[in-house]
Design a protein around this motif. Structure first.
Motif, PDB file in Angstrom:
ATOM      1  N   PRO A 108       0.820  -1.224   0.000  1.00  0.00           N
ATOM      2  CA  PRO A 108       0.000   0.000   0.000  1.00  0.00           C
ATOM      3  C   PRO A 108       0.849   1.267   0.000  1.00  0.00           C
ATOM      4  N   ASP A 109       1.925   1.281   0.795  1.00  0.00           N
ATOM      5  CA  ASP A 109       2.784   2.467   0.851  1.00  0.00           C
ATOM      6  C   ASP A 109       3.435   2.745  -0.496  1.00  0.00           C
ATOM      7  N   TYR A 110       3.882   1.686  -1.172  1.00  0.00           N
ATOM      8  CA  TYR A 110       4.534   1.876  -2.468  1.00  0.00           C
ATOM      9  C   TYR A 110       3.543   2.411  -3.489  1.00  0.00           C
ATOM     10  N   ALA A 111       2.309   1.920  -3.450  1.00  0.00           N
ATOM     11  CA  ALA A 111       1.283   2.397  -4.380  1.00  0.00           C
ATOM     12  C   ALA A 111       1.008   3.875  -4.168  1.00  0.00           C
ATOM     13  N   ARG A 112       0.924   4.306  -2.907  1.00  0.00           N
ATOM     14  CA  ARG A 112       0.664   5.720  -2.626  1.00  0.00           C
ATOM     15  C   ARG A 112       1.859   6.595  -3.017  1.00  0.00           C
ATOM     16  N   GLU A 113       3.052   6.141  -2.656  1.00  0.00           N
ATOM     17  CA  GLU A 113       4.257   6.929  -2.917  1.00  0.00           C
ATOM     18  C   GLU A 113       4.467   7.178  -4.405  1.00  0.00           C
ATOM     19  N   HIS A 114       4.107   6.204  -5.255  1.00  0.00           N
ATOM     20  CA  HIS A 114       4.346   6.320  -6.694  1.00  0.00           C
ATOM     21  C   HIS A 114       3.075   6.643  -7.476  1.00  0.00           C
ATOM     22  N   GLY A 115       1.993   6.949  -6.785  1.00  0.00           N
ATOM     23  CA  GLY A 115       0.758   7.334  -7.453  1.00  0.00           C
ATOM     24  C   GLY A 115       0.208   6.276  -8.379  1.00  0.00           C
ATOM     25  N   LEU A 116       0.246   5.025  -7.927  1.00  0.00           N
ATOM     26  CA  LEU A 116      -0.118   3.919  -8.809  1.00  0.00           C
ATOM     27  C   LEU A 116      -1.598   3.559  -8.789  1.00  0.00           C
ATOM     28  N   LEU A 117      -2.321   3.917  -7.751  1.00  0.00           N
ATOM     29  CA  LEU A 117      -3.705   3.460  -7.625  1.00  0.00           C
ATOM     30  C   LEU A 117      -4.545   3.948  -8.806  1.00  0.00           C
ATOM     31  N   ALA A 148      -3.783   4.090 -11.763  1.00  0.00           N
ATOM     32  CA  ALA A 148      -2.991   4.905 -12.690  1.00  0.00           C
ATOM     33  C   ALA A 148      -1.823   4.103 -13.240  1.00  0.00           C
ATOM     34  N   PRO A 149      -2.094   3.131 -14.099  1.00  0.00           N
ATOM     35  CA  PRO A 149      -1.007   2.285 -14.616  1.00  0.00           C
ATOM     36  C   PRO A 149       0.049   3.060 -15.402  1.00  0.00           C
ATOM     37  N   HIS A 150      -0.303   4.250 -15.935  1.00  0.00           N
ATOM     38  CA  HIS A 150       0.696   5.027 -16.670  1.00  0.00           C
ATOM     39  C   HIS A 150       1.827   5.503 -15.762  1.00  0.00           C
ATOM     40  N   ASN A 151       1.577   5.563 -14.443  1.00  0.00           N
ATOM     41  CA  ASN A 151       2.633   5.960 -13.508  1.00  0.00           C
ATOM     42  C   ASN A 151       3.621   4.833 -13.224  1.00  0.00           C
ATOM     43  N   LEU A 152       3.351   3.669 -13.800  1.00  0.00           N
ATOM     44  CA  LEU A 152       4.272   2.542 -13.608  1.00  0.00           C
ATOM     45  C   LEU A 152       5.665   2.872 -14.135  1.00  0.00           C
ATOM     46  N   SER A 153       5.751   3.757 -15.092  1.00  0.00           N
ATOM     47  CA  SER A 153       7.051   4.091 -15.682  1.00  0.00           C
ATOM     48  C   SER A 153       8.019   4.686 -14.666  1.00  0.00           C
ATOM     49  N   GLY A 154       7.513   5.213 -13.553  1.00  0.00           N
ATOM     50  CA  GLY A 154       8.373   5.761 -12.518  1.00  0.00           C
ATOM     51  C   GLY A 154       8.646   4.806 -11.375  1.00  0.00           C
ATOM     52  N   ALA A 155       8.214   3.564 -11.522  1.00  0.00           N
ATOM     53  CA  ALA A 155       8.365   2.566 -10.456  1.00  0.00           C
ATOM     54  C   ALA A 155       9.455   1.554 -10.824  1.00  0.00           C
ATOM     55  N   THR A 156       9.654   0.592  -9.939  1.00  0.00           N
ATOM     56  CA  THR A 156      10.551  -0.539 -10.177  1.00  0.00           C
ATOM     57  C   THR A 156       9.701  -1.789 -10.349  1.00  0.00           C
ATOM     58  N   VAL A 157       9.960  -2.555 -11.392  1.00  0.00           N
ATOM     59  CA  VAL A 157       9.221  -3.806 -11.570  1.00  0.00           C
ATOM     60  C   VAL A 157      10.089  -4.972 -11.100  1.00  0.00           C
ATOM     61  N   LEU A 158       9.431  -5.978 -10.564  1.00  0.00           N
ATOM     62  CA  LEU A 158      10.093  -7.159 -10.006  1.00  0.00           C
ATOM     63  C   LEU A 158       9.786  -8.347 -10.906  1.00  0.00           C
ATOM     64  N   HIS A 159      10.825  -8.991 -11.408  1.00  0.00           N
ATOM     65  CA  HIS A 159      10.658 -10.070 -12.379  1.00  0.00           C
ATOM     66  C   HIS A 159      10.977 -11.423 -11.756  1.00  0.00           C
ATOM     67  N   ASP A 160      10.129 -12.415 -12.033  1.00  0.00           N
ATOM     68  CA  ASP A 160      10.467 -13.822 -11.816  1.00  0.00           C
ATOM     69  C   ASP A 160      11.038 -14.326 -13.135  1.00  0.00           C
ATOM     70  N   THR A 161      12.351 -14.449 -13.203  1.00  0.00           N
ATOM     71  CA  THR A 161      13.001 -14.782 -14.473  1.00  0.00           C
ATOM     72  C   THR A 161      12.806 -16.234 -14.891  1.00  0.00           C
ATOM     73  N   LEU A 162      12.343 -17.076 -13.963  1.00  0.00           N
ATOM     74  CA  LEU A 162      12.083 -18.485 -14.271  1.00  0.00           C
ATOM     75  C   LEU A 162      10.614 -18.810 -14.026  1.00  0.00           C
ATOM     76  N   ALA A 163       9.749 -17.915 -14.481  1.00  0.00           N
ATOM     77  CA  ALA A 163       8.316 -18.091 -14.221  1.00  0.00           C
ATOM     78  C   ALA A 163       7.813 -19.439 -14.717  1.00  0.00           C
TER      79      ALA A 163
END
Length: 307
Positions: free
Chosen positions: A177-186, A188-203
């Motif tokens: 919740p804190d990360y969503a508020r801090e980066h204005g994500l709720l 607002a998927p267009h704000n994803l460009s200012g965030a960090t994405v986490l990848h499972d490289t062996l999905a």
């Protein structure tokens, strides 16, 4: 008899004892773990195996730097012993026994988040079953007879093996919740460009390192640019744990992250699980006429848990 194959008139009492040691060591693929189960030292286990090999005139294990691996002769002997052990359990129980050890291999994330929390229920229903759970991203060689059942995440293609679909999966980005508020994500998927994405490289097997995020982007948000900033893991549960601790946005699998959503540690900033994954969870085992009763009981129980 083919040349080079030793002739053993009959097994001696010491060979029977050493064969049991071999059975346990082969099941664990480890002299150290076999020593723990048998209340012996690893050296004692190694000596018993060496004496058995000498008496049979064949090598049963390859001794590698940090592990042991069955030779073709070892695989053949282990398969015969395991079959006999199953029959012995059944005979003692007066039928096909729901007792004994079952070796299960599972991908780490589904083991951690879904399977392990349910094992107490299995123990309550089948108190005489003993589960030996192995986790890892490596493929399983069922020919060695060291794994009875595997829980995989994939597309359902398992050449030469038998598989039953356990359950489907759905995908959606998750973060704290804190990360969503801090980066204005709720919402607002267009704000994803200012965030960090986490990848499972062996999905799933042979996937691209960012396969899940690309799948979501193409299906749910083609106008959104994924950020270059990322953290990469080889397990989906580690992505979720990193998201809980405000490291970024993970691609959540509903089966894995639902408890953290229920507790409020994670949120769905862009809505619910609208994207069905092309991958699913499967119960996989060697192709054989019939599974031992104890393995079939476990398979049926797992299918019953997939609600």
């Amino acid at each position: 008899m083919p040349s080079g194959v030793p002739m053993v008139a009959r097994l001696t009492a010491s060979q029977f004892a050493n064969l049991h040691t071999f059975l346990v060591a082969a099941r664990h693929a480890s002299f150290a773990l076999a020593a723990q189960e048998l209340a012996l030292t690893p050296s004692a286990v190694s000596h018993r195996i060496a004496r058995l090999e000498d008496s049979l005139g064949m090598r049963l294990f390859e001794r590698l730097t940090r592990q042991v691996k069955l030779t073709p002769d070892g695989e053949r002997i282990f398969a015969a012993l395991q079959t006999g052990w199953d029959g012995l359990h059944a005979a003692i129980a007066g039928g096909d026994a729901l007792a004994g050890s079952i070796t299960v291999h599972a991908r780490p994330s589904i083991a951690q988040c879904w399977l392990v929390p349910r094992l107490a229920g299995l123990a309550a229903q089948y108190p005489d079953l003993s589960i030996d759970l192995r986790v890892g991203n490596d493929s399983v060689d069922f020919r060695a007879g060291q794994v009875d059942l595997a829980l995989h995440y994939g597309d359902g293609s398992f050449p030469g093996l038998a598989a039953r679909k356990l359950m489907d999966e759905w995908l959606a980005p998750v973060c704290s919740p804190d990360y969503a508020r801090e980066h204005g994500l709720l919402d607002a998927p267009h704000n994803l460009s200012g965030a960090t994405v986490l990848h499972d490289t062996l999905a799933w097997p042979a996937c691209a390192p960012d396969a899940e995020w690309r799948l979501w982007q193409e299906s749910q948000a083609p106008e959104v640019n994924l950020p270059a900033r990322s953290l990469r893991f080889d397990r989906a549960d580690l992505c979720a744990q990193a998201a809980i601790h405000h490291a970024g946005v993970a691609m959540g699998r509903r089966r894995l992250v639902q408890p953290w959503l229920d507790s409020g540690q994670l949120v769905l900033p862009f809505g619910g699980f609208d994207l069905a994954s092309p991958q699913a969870y499967y119960l996989v085992h060697g192709a054989r006429a019939a599974l031992p009763a104890r393995v079939q009981a476990l398979l049926d129980w797992l299918l019953g848990q997939a609600i």
